[in-house]
Design a protein around this motif. Sequence first.
Motif, PDB file in Angstrom:
ATOM      1  N   PRO A 181       3.016   0.475   5.110  1.00 61.66           N
ATOM      2  CA  PRO A 181       4.462   0.634   4.963  1.00 61.66           C
ATOM      3  C   PRO A 181       4.735   1.998   4.325  1.00 61.66           C
ATOM      4  CG  PRO A 181       3.630  -1.284   3.722  1.00 61.66           C
ATOM      5  CD  PRO A 181       2.454  -0.456   4.127  1.00 61.66           C
ATOM      6  N   VAL A 182       5.848   2.618   4.673  1.00 62.26           N
ATOM      7  CA  VAL A 182       6.148   3.944   4.136  1.00 62.26           C
ATOM      8  C   VAL A 182       7.536   3.982   3.491  1.00 62.26           C
ATOM      9  CG1 VAL A 182       4.523   5.385   5.426  1.00 62.26           C
ATOM     10  CG2 VAL A 182       6.603   4.611   6.552  1.00 62.26           C
ATOM     11  N   GLY A 183       7.968   2.804   3.019  1.00 62.34           N
ATOM     12  CA  GLY A 183       9.251   2.703   2.327  1.00 62.34           C
ATOM     13  C   GLY A 183       9.309   3.583   1.084  1.00 62.34           C
ATOM     14  N   ASN A 184       8.143   3.766   0.441  1.00 61.50           N
ATOM     15  CA  ASN A 184       8.108   4.624  -0.752  1.00 61.50           C
ATOM     16  C   ASN A 184       8.390   6.090  -0.418  1.00 61.50           C
ATOM     17  OD1 ASN A 184       5.653   4.648   0.637  1.00 61.50           O
ATOM     18  ND2 ASN A 184       4.448   5.120  -1.179  1.00 61.50           N
TER      19      ASN A 184
ATOM     20  N   ALA B  99       1.403  12.568  -3.058  1.00 59.61           N
ATOM     21  CA  ALA B  99       0.609  12.964  -4.233  1.00 59.61           C
ATOM     22  C   ALA B  99       1.187  14.190  -4.948  1.00 59.61           C
ATOM     23  CB  ALA B  99      -0.833  13.238  -3.820  1.00 59.61           C
ATOM     24  N   TYR B 100       1.783  15.115  -4.201  1.00 53.11           N
ATOM     25  CA  TYR B 100       2.320  16.323  -4.852  1.00 53.11           C
ATOM     26  C   TYR B 100       3.378  15.920  -5.876  1.00 53.11           C
ATOM     27  CZ  TYR B 100       0.671  17.847  -0.242  1.00 53.11           C
ATOM     28  OH  TYR B 100      -0.061  18.017   0.908  1.00 53.11           O
ATOM     29  N   GLN B 101       4.301  15.064  -5.427  1.00 49.40           N
ATOM     30  CA  GLN B 101       5.396  14.643  -6.295  1.00 49.40           C
ATOM     31  C   GLN B 101       4.894  13.814  -7.478  1.00 49.40           C
ATOM     32  OE1 GLN B 101       8.060  11.489  -5.101  1.00 49.40           O
ATOM     33  NE2 GLN B 101       8.170  11.463  -7.331  1.00 49.40           N
TER      34      GLN B 101
ATOM     35  N   SER C  23       9.091   6.748 -16.054  1.00 45.45           N
ATOM     36  CA  SER C  23       9.669   6.523 -14.726  1.00 45.45           C
ATOM     37  C   SER C  23       8.654   6.683 -13.592  1.00 45.45           C
ATOM     38  CB  SER C  23      10.844   7.491 -14.510  1.00 45.45           C
ATOM     39  OG  SER C  23      10.396   8.814 -14.685  1.00 45.45           O
ATOM     40  N   LEU C  24       7.385   6.930 -13.944  1.00 46.72           N
ATOM     41  CA  LEU C  24       6.356   7.072 -12.897  1.00 46.72           C
ATOM     42  C   LEU C  24       6.117   5.744 -12.179  1.00 46.72           C
ATOM     43  CD1 LEU C  24       3.294   9.164 -14.180  1.00 46.72           C
ATOM     44  CD2 LEU C  24       4.551   9.509 -12.059  1.00 46.72           C
ATOM     45  N   VAL C  25       6.064   5.775 -10.860  1.00 49.39           N
ATOM     46  CA  VAL C  25       5.695   4.597 -10.068  1.00 49.39           C
ATOM     47  C   VAL C  25       4.297   4.875  -9.509  1.00 49.39           C
ATOM     48  CG1 VAL C  25       6.318   3.175  -8.080  1.00 49.39           C
ATOM     49  CG2 VAL C  25       8.111   4.256  -9.454  1.00 49.39           C
ATOM     50  N   PRO C  26       3.328   3.983  -9.781  1.00 56.99           N
ATOM     51  CA  PRO C  26       1.952   4.264  -9.338  1.00 56.99           C
ATOM     52  C   PRO C  26       1.847   4.475  -7.825  1.00 56.99           C
ATOM     53  CG  PRO C  26       2.035   2.266 -10.679  1.00 56.99           C
ATOM     54  CD  PRO C  26       3.440   2.670 -10.426  1.00 56.99           C
ATOM     55  N   TYR C  27       0.896   5.284  -7.419  1.00 55.31           N
ATOM     56  CA  TYR C  27       0.603   5.503  -5.994  1.00 55.31           C
ATOM     57  C   TYR C  27       0.297   4.165  -5.351  1.00 55.31           C
ATOM     58  CZ  TYR C  27      -1.793   7.211  -1.816  1.00 55.31           C
ATOM     59  OH  TYR C  27      -2.171   7.456  -0.521  1.00 55.31           O
ATOM     60  N   LYS C  28       0.883   3.924  -4.186  1.00 55.65           N
ATOM     61  CA  LYS C  28       0.673   2.653  -3.495  1.00 55.65           C
ATOM     62  C   LYS C  28      -0.375   2.837  -2.400  1.00 55.65           C
ATOM     63  CE  LYS C  28       3.685  -0.981  -2.268  1.00 55.65           C
ATOM     64  NZ  LYS C  28       3.881  -2.086  -2.297  1.00 55.65           N
TER      65      LYS C  28
END
Length: 390
Positions: free
Chosen positions: A335-338, A118-120, A9-14
């Motif tokens: 963008p900061v939608g993440n 990054a913490y999460q 379920s990891l989503v790579p850092y954007k």
Amino acid sequence: MKVADHIQSLVPYKPGKPISETQREFGISKVIKLASNENALGISSRVEEAIARASKDSLFRYPDPSCYELVQQLSRSLGVLPNQIAIGNGSNELIDLLIRIFCEKDDAIVTQQYAFIAYQLCAQACGVKTHAVPVDSKLRLNLNDTLDVVQTNSKVKIVFLPNPNNPTGTLIPSHDLKAFLQKMKAVSPETLVVLDEAYHEYVTSSDYETATSWLGEFSNLLVLRTFSKSFGLAGLRIGYLVGSSASVDYINRVRNPFNVNELAQIAAIAALEDQDFITQVVKLNTQEYLRFAQAFEANKIPYFESHGNFILFETLGEAESIFQNLLREGIILRPVGNYGLKNHLRVSIGTAQENEEAISKILKVLKAAGRIKKEESIQNGNTRGQSHYN
Ligand SMILES: *Cc1c(COP(=O)(O)O)cnc(C)c1O
């Protein structure tokens, strides 16, 4: 191939969109990138010279695994022992190491809502849960809520507090932080508190004091710094941690032996010696912050007071199309939608020329989308740089 759920379920850092990619996609040559809080002035000429010398002399050898010279220099300037300092491949590596060292699977970390992501991400990669303490309408954190989460959850091993935070720019007043550390010491002495001071050099507020001066008082306190922002070394990947010698010892056991490359070490040493450059960088940032603040105010664009080299503002509706239309104009914002901020963009503060251009394009695109009124639009108002949220 079987992969654990927390990895699936990891989503790579954007990361911020690269300049070259934007040029290719939109067929434009002139692109201004204000998307990754990089240094508006690049790197200092003294660093450039040090790097040029090192490239000739020493790159065929492995780097110094102990970063001896850099650690000595930091030790002197911070007034801590060399064994209280760990150097990382960016502070991101240190965040990752801290979680790997001090958390086990199903443990938890605590941070704030909209905290640096990054913490999460590092926590999730280790099967560690993240509790994000909600912030108020001005995006400020109430540390009593943070304390409550720690007290009611025995799985919490680390509290990460970015100060100032990215992407919101908010600052936790030092007075509140110190009171929090005192309470933590009393109620949860085993829990680590990591203060991420990535934007330390940029902060001019009188409510701020570096936590490195409190290390003697709080044995569970760790402070993170980076060379990626005000020092301009983002591409070389180098950051550091200051804390107890015990925690530094664990980091040194777990990290890769050559985690920090030779050029990064040499550049960081030269960067620390060039205080004039930092003074110039901070002066420009403080001045140019006002340019954005004034333009946002004059055009009734809500924004958040920021203590870093970036500003978060509202696009008065969904941000994605505004982001895309700005790309077409050759302006890369973030963008900061993440982060769950769907109606906001973050702009890094660049040079005067870059900022002027960015502001005019932001206004153009927001007007074209009907988000701000045409007749109210003036590029530079004369109001003080105060956020609508103050
Ligand atoms: C940019 C940033 C960092 C620094 O990351 P590096 O890995 O050192 O480049 C750390 N924390 C925050 C809050 C940041 O914004």
